[in-house]
Design a protein around this motif. Structure first.
Motif, short mmCIF file in Angstrom:
data_model
loop_
_atom_site.label_atom_id
_atom_site.label_comp_id
_atom_site.label_asym_id
_atom_site.label_seq_id
_atom_site.Cartn_x
_atom_site.Cartn_y
_atom_site.Cartn_z
N ALA A 262 0.84 -1.36 0.11
CA ALA A 262 -0.03 0.06 -0.10
C ALA A 262 1.06 1.33 0.00
O ALA A 262 0.44 2.30 -0.60
CB ALA A 262 -1.00 0.10 1.18
N VAL A 263 1.84 1.28 1.03
CA VAL A 263 2.86 2.53 0.94
C VAL A 263 3.42 2.53 -0.42
O VAL A 263 3.47 3.83 -0.87
CB VAL A 263 3.96 2.27 2.16
CG1 VAL A 263 5.01 3.45 1.90
CG2 VAL A 263 3.25 2.26 3.45
N VAL A 264 4.09 1.47 -0.97
CA VAL A 264 4.86 1.57 -2.20
C VAL A 264 4.01 1.96 -3.28
O VAL A 264 4.41 2.87 -4.06
CB VAL A 264 5.39 0.24 -2.60
CG1 VAL A 264 5.90 0.14 -3.94
CG2 VAL A 264 6.40 -0.13 -1.55
N VAL A 265 2.67 1.42 -3.54
CA VAL A 265 1.79 1.77 -4.67
C VAL A 265 1.44 3.46 -4.17
O VAL A 265 1.41 4.15 -5.37
CB VAL A 265 0.61 1.15 -4.47
CG1 VAL A 265 -0.36 1.64 -5.46
CG2 VAL A 265 0.78 -0.43 -5.13
N PHE A 266 1.26 3.87 -3.30
CA PHE A 266 1.03 5.27 -2.97
C PHE A 266 2.01 6.19 -3.31
O PHE A 266 2.05 7.44 -4.08
CB PHE A 266 0.49 5.47 -1.38
CG PHE A 266 -0.05 7.04 -1.09
CD1 PHE A 266 -1.31 7.43 -1.62
CD2 PHE A 266 0.83 7.80 -0.49
CE1 PHE A 266 -1.60 8.67 -1.21
CE2 PHE A 266 0.52 9.17 -0.33
CZ PHE A 266 -0.71 9.42 -0.75
N LEU A 267 3.09 5.81 -3.03
CA LEU A 267 4.36 6.64 -3.09
C LEU A 267 4.76 6.71 -4.89
O LEU A 267 5.22 7.80 -5.38
CB LEU A 267 5.68 6.13 -2.70
CG LEU A 267 5.56 6.08 -1.35
CD1 LEU A 267 6.97 5.41 -0.61
CD2 LEU A 267 5.73 7.61 -0.64
N ILE A 268 4.37 5.58 -5.48
CA ILE A 268 4.63 5.39 -6.84
C ILE A 268 3.56 6.53 -7.46
O ILE A 268 3.67 7.20 -8.39
CB ILE A 268 4.30 4.24 -7.67
CG1 ILE A 268 5.63 3.38 -7.23
CG2 ILE A 268 4.26 4.16 -9.29
CD1 ILE A 268 5.40 1.59 -7.66
N GLY A 269 2.39 6.81 -6.99
CA GLY A 269 1.36 7.59 -7.43
C GLY A 269 1.85 8.91 -7.30
O GLY A 269 1.34 9.83 -8.18
N LEU A 270 2.33 9.15 -6.10
CA LEU A 270 2.84 10.55 -5.87
C LEU A 270 4.15 10.90 -6.72
O LEU A 270 3.62 12.32 -7.50
CB LEU A 270 3.49 10.69 -4.46
CG LEU A 270 2.39 10.77 -3.50
CD1 LEU A 270 3.12 10.88 -1.91
CD2 LEU A 270 1.41 12.19 -3.38
N VAL A 271 4.84 10.20 -7.01
CA VAL A 271 6.00 10.52 -8.04
C VAL A 271 5.28 10.46 -9.61
O VAL A 271 5.59 11.53 -10.27
CB VAL A 271 6.96 9.38 -8.19
CG1 VAL A 271 7.93 9.70 -9.23
CG2 VAL A 271 7.80 9.20 -6.85
N SER A 272 4.33 9.90 -9.89
CA SER A 272 3.80 9.77 -11.15
C SER A 272 3.04 11.23 -11.26
O SER A 272 2.85 11.81 -12.28
CB SER A 272 2.56 8.82 -11.51
OG SER A 272 3.41 7.49 -11.26
N GLU A 273 2.25 11.50 -10.23
CA GLU A 273 1.53 12.78 -10.30
C GLU A 273 2.68 14.03 -10.59
O GLU A 273 2.26 14.80 -11.24
CB GLU A 273 0.90 13.03 -8.81
CG GLU A 273 -0.15 14.19 -8.80
CD GLU A 273 -1.40 13.86 -9.49
OE1 GLU A 273 -2.11 14.89 -10.01
OE2 GLU A 273 -1.72 12.49 -9.63
N GLN A 274 3.69 14.11 -9.92
CA GLN A 274 4.65 14.91 -9.98
C GLN A 274 5.17 15.09 -11.51
O GLN A 274 5.38 16.01 -12.14
CB GLN A 274 5.78 14.85 -9.17
CG GLN A 274 5.31 15.13 -7.54
CD GLN A 274 4.71 16.25 -7.31
OE1 GLN A 274 4.82 17.39 -7.66
NE2 GLN A 274 3.80 16.02 -6.54
N ILE A 275 5.51 13.91 -12.10
CA ILE A 275 5.87 13.73 -13.72
C ILE A 275 4.61 14.31 -14.45
O ILE A 275 5.05 14.99 -15.28
CB ILE A 275 6.24 12.41 -13.92
CG1 ILE A 275 7.32 11.89 -12.92
CG2 ILE A 275 6.53 12.04 -15.05
CD1 ILE A 275 7.77 10.44 -13.05
N THR A 276 3.64 14.02 -14.26
CA THR A 276 2.47 14.35 -15.12
C THR A 276 2.35 16.00 -14.96
O THR A 276 2.16 16.53 -15.98
CB THR A 276 1.06 13.98 -14.37
OG1 THR A 276 1.12 12.44 -14.26
CG2 THR A 276 -0.31 14.42 -15.13
#
Length: 284
Positions: A262-276
């Motif tokens: 859950a933590v890893v997936v959420f952090l991936i989402g945060l990084v992806s959001e910044q890239i977007t």
């Protein structure tokens, strides 16, 4: 500069073009018409020459998206019309779409009804894509994968680097316009039965269409996709922990693994959001 450029990607669509090009020339006599020949092995180039229509030919097939990009780069008009070269789209609808564009929109998409879908399976898949895209954007997406659309050239060229060479340029361009706050409208159309056989193969392209679903989320707002998945892993970990605690009085590795996921997936989402955000920073 011509005011309007019509771009038709085509791969072995000679039969359809022989009927479509004269109708296009009659409906839009002043428009620039560009057929992008995606490595055809039929008489596509000869049909274009006979009709007096420009034809950009590739020595081999690069994909539908690549043909769209080549056509958009070569076009001289300040408005672009994209149509499939298989005869499904009616040239008479172009003026209706241009009138809608003049109401203040940057993109107008021809939205097919259920009767225009190429089979029940494709219709159900497109319904799913439309629903998911509508949830992600907060706007009604009537036809996410329609290849019949009118756009303003300068806006569309901003996203050429994002378009895939294969499937699916309509999805990518639509989500890019919504993400950049460029107004998009949908206009109901009737699509005819295509001439010739489809280049889409269910087994070969099934995975590609599945990836469209994930592309929708990552193109628009990754956290809207990753946050629910993260929450699901967290809840599963809690449920597993409650079960093992009540029965064995202990914490198991499975619960810890799910919480970590859950933590890893959420952090991936945060990084992806910044890239977007960085991807669209010039347009926000």
């Amino acid at each position: 500069m011509n005011n309007l450029s019509i771009i038709l990607p085509a791969k072995n669509e000679g039969r359809a073009l022989a009927d479509l090009l004269p109708r296009l020339l009659m409906a839009q006599p002043s428009a620039e018409i560009i057929v992008v020949d995606d490595g055809s092995t039929d008489n596509t180039r000869q049909i274009c020459a006979d009709a007096g229509v420009a034809c950009l030919s590739s020595p081999y097939s690069m994909g539908n998206g690549a043909a769209i990009k080549r056509g958009a780069r070569a076009a001289q008009g300040d408005m672009l019309v994209f149509m499939d070269g298989d005869g499904q789209h009616d040239p008479a609808d172009i003026n209706r779409m241009l009138e809608k564009l003049d109401e203040g929109y940057d993109m107008v998409v021809g939205a097919r009804d259920w009767g225009s879908q190429a089979g029940v399976g494709r219709g159900l898949a497109n319904t799913l894509y439309n629903w998911l895209a509508s949830r992600m954007t907060g706007h009604v997406v009537a036809d996410l994968t329609s290849g019949f659309r009118v756009v303003r050239t300068d806006k569309f060229r901003e996203f050429l680097h994002m378009l895939p060479n294969g499937f699916s340029y309509p999805t990518t361009s639509t989500m890019a316009f919504f993400r950049s706050a460029y107004p998009v409208a949908y206009l109901p159309i009737k699509a005819a039965q295509r001439i010739g056989s489809s280049h889409i193969r269910p087994l070969r392209d099934g995975l590609r269409f599945l990836l469209i679903i994930f592309k929708i989320g990552t193109l628009y707002s990754p956290l809207k996709l990753f946050a629910p998945i993260s929450a699901l892993f967290f809840l599963l970990g809690c449920v597993n922990y409650a079960w093992t605690y009540l029965h064995d009085g202990r914490l198991t590795n499975m619960s810890t693994l799910m919480w970590s996921a859950a933590v890893v997936v959420f952090l991936i989402g945060l990084v992806s959001e910044q890239i977007t955000v960085l991807t669209y920073k010039a347009h926000i």
